[in-house]
Design a protein around this motif. Structure first.
Motif, PDB file in Angstrom:
ATOM      1  N   GLY A  28       0.621  -1.040   0.115  1.00 38.16           N
ATOM      2  CA  GLY A  28      -0.282  -0.051  -0.301  1.00 38.16           C
ATOM      3  C   GLY A  28       0.830   1.506  -0.317  1.00 38.16           C
ATOM      4  O   GLY A  28       2.112   1.443   0.610  1.00 38.16           O
ATOM      5  N   GLY A  29       0.529   2.483   0.024  1.00 37.33           N
ATOM      6  CA  GLY A  29       1.209   3.645  -0.611  1.00 37.33           C
ATOM      7  C   GLY A  29       0.612   3.815   1.360  1.00 37.33           C
ATOM      8  O   GLY A  29       0.062   3.521   1.920  1.00 37.33           O
ATOM      9  N   MET A  30       2.583   5.058   1.099  1.00 36.29           N
ATOM     10  CA  MET A  30       2.378   5.634   2.931  1.00 36.29           C
ATOM     11  C   MET A  30       0.907   7.041   3.127  1.00 36.29           C
ATOM     12  O   MET A  30       0.597   7.218   1.920  1.00 36.29           O
ATOM     13  N   GLY A  31       0.293   7.487   3.985  1.00 38.13           N
ATOM     14  CA  GLY A  31      -0.235   7.784   4.517  1.00 38.13           C
ATOM     15  C   GLY A  31      -0.126   9.190   4.826  1.00 38.13           C
ATOM     16  O   GLY A  31       1.398   9.622   4.713  1.00 38.13           O
ATOM     17  N   VAL A  71       2.662  -0.980  -6.871  1.00 40.74           N
ATOM     18  CA  VAL A  71       2.428  -0.613  -5.422  1.00 40.74           C
ATOM     19  C   VAL A  71       1.502   0.627  -5.097  1.00 40.74           C
ATOM     20  O   VAL A  71       1.091   1.304  -6.132  1.00 40.74           O
ATOM     21  N   GLY A  72       0.234   0.692  -4.086  1.00 37.59           N
ATOM     22  CA  GLY A  72      -0.019   1.912  -4.142  1.00 37.59           C
ATOM     23  C   GLY A  72       0.182   3.182  -3.703  1.00 37.59           C
ATOM     24  O   GLY A  72       1.796   3.522  -3.127  1.00 37.59           O
ATOM     25  N   ALA A  73      -0.910   3.821  -4.330  1.00 43.30           N
ATOM     26  CA  ALA A  73       0.520   6.094  -4.279  1.00 43.30           C
ATOM     27  C   ALA A  73       0.662   6.373  -3.032  1.00 43.30           C
ATOM     28  O   ALA A  73      -0.937   6.157  -2.031  1.00 43.30           O
ATOM     29  N   ASN A  74       1.697   6.938  -2.852  1.00 44.82           N
ATOM     30  CA  ASN A  74       1.177   7.944  -1.653  1.00 44.82           C
ATOM     31  C   ASN A  74      -0.087   9.240  -1.281  1.00 44.82           C
ATOM     32  O   ASN A  74       0.245   9.413  -2.082  1.00 44.82           O
TER      33      ASN A  74
END
Length: 388
Positions: A28-31, A71-74
């Motif tokens: 997942g991406g960063m929060g 990968v998910g976008a940040n």
């Protein structure tokens, strides 16, 4: 009568029927803690069925056999909700069974565009995860191809299955006097004048004890699960694997083949079946055929000749019995027409059953909504379908 023409055979070199793959969902991406932004979910890994795809093509195209999703976008100021990572699709042939490392079935892909999720992407960073992303799911999967064909040839080695397939097609399969000439499944197609096609699978010959994985054993039997009908091919003069094994007559061969199918999986006996009695060009073949027909018409009169553990729970009732000679061509056209007729009848029965199921569902729906007794026009009676 529909005649066959333009018949061809396709031989699959280096046939692969199982493959082990590594799959991993995207991280997942960063929060974005200061603004409460959520990172995008990682991409997923899907297995997708495609026509004209083979496991060999998959292996050649992806030699490392690793499939990792994006990968998910940040999360960021301009887009607090991060976008999802790119999914990864694994192209596989129709007729695939997917299992995990422990042998647990994940699912099956039986028609084009069927898809199964095998590795899920990780969640993006959010409040519940302290805005830190989660990693995607890792999974090792096994792809198992259970060959799909309209007709599967069933017979002990050297019964003449390869010779038969070369007769109904333009094939040049390996043919010899020794027992095991077919070591891997081979596919052929019969094409009729009205463009109807029937796929035929020449499968490795069974031997006694195949259900216990002797010889080709389970490799053969798992493929035959995915054929619509069975075509038993027996040598009218009988069969003997080697000088150390017992000679079996044509009738004994049929009984033993039936038993092997039953011991592996009883459902195989519910498939419609035809019988091709091969090598009718041999001396005394007509006399032996007359004897075989008598035995098949009254099988219980002859079962005392077998040991108790060799007798199947139910004997096969063949829809058609066709004497043939793969060498001279005798009976080949009749066999092709019988295959066509039997498959058409099966398709009609399946369509009728589907239609009756729809009517029954409609009747139930009407009954629930109106709470009134059904009228006679909605009455559905089940028709008896004799499945051999």
């Amino acid at each position: 009568m529909v005649h066959c023409s333009c018949v061809w055979f396709r031989k699959y070199g280096n046939f692969i029927d199982n493959l082990r793959l590594f799959t991993k969902g995207g991280t997942g991406g960063m929060g974005y803690p200061r603004l409460g932004g959520e990172g995008g979910k990682g991409g997923d890994v899907w297995v997708v069925a495609q026509n004209r795809m083979t496991l060999k093509q998959l292996k050649d195209r992806y030699p490392q056999k690793r499939f990792v999703a994006g990968v998910g976008a940040n999360s960021k100021i301009s887009a607090l909700k991060g976008s999802k990572g790119k999914d990864c699709e694994v192209p596989v042939p129709v007729g695939i069974s997917i299992t995990d490392e422990n042998g647990k079935i994940i699912g099956e892909l039986n028609k084009e565009d069927d898809r199964i999720l095998v590795a899920e992407g990780g969640l993006g960073g959010k409040f519940l995860t302290n805005f830190l992303p989660l990693k995607g799911q890792k999974r090792v999967i096994h792809l198992d191809l259970k060959l799909i064909a309209d007709v599967g040839l069933v017979g002990f080695p050297n019964a003449g299955k390869s010779s038969l397939l070369s007769r109904v097609s333009h094939a040049k399969p390996a043919i010899a006097d020794y027992a095991f000439t077919t070591l891997k499944p081979e596919l052929g197609k019969i094409m009729y004048d009205d463009f109807k096609q029937i796929s035929v699978a020449d499968l490795p010959g069974l031997i006694e004890g195949a259900h216990m994985n002797k010889g080709m054993g389970h490799k053969f039997l798992k493929h035959i699960e995915r054929t619509r009908q069975l075509l038993f091919v027996v040598d009218i003069s009988g069969f003997q694997l080697s000088y150390r094994t017992q000679y079996r007559t044509a009738f004994e061969t049929i009984i033993l083949l039936t038993k092997e199918l039953e011991l592996y999986k009883e459902e195989l006996q519910t498939k419609p079946a035809l019988l091709a009695v091969n090598k009718m060009d041999l001396p005394d073949a007509q006399d032996k055929l007359h004897e075989l027909m008598n035995q098949l018409q009254n099988p219980k009169d002859f079962l005392h000749l077998f040991g108790k553990n060799m007798i199947p729970e139910r004997t096969v009732e063949f829809q058609h019995i066709i004497p043939i000679s793969a060498v001279t061509g005798e009976g080949i056209e009749e066999l092709k027409n019988c295959l066509r007729k039997s498959l058409d009848e099966q398709a009609n029965q399946e369509n009728d059953a589907h239609h009756k199921k729809q009517l029954l569902n409609l009747w139930i729906s009407d009954k629930v909504s109106s709470s009134e007794p059904p009228s006679s026009k909605h009455a559905v009676t089940s028709s008896k379908v004799n499945i051999i």
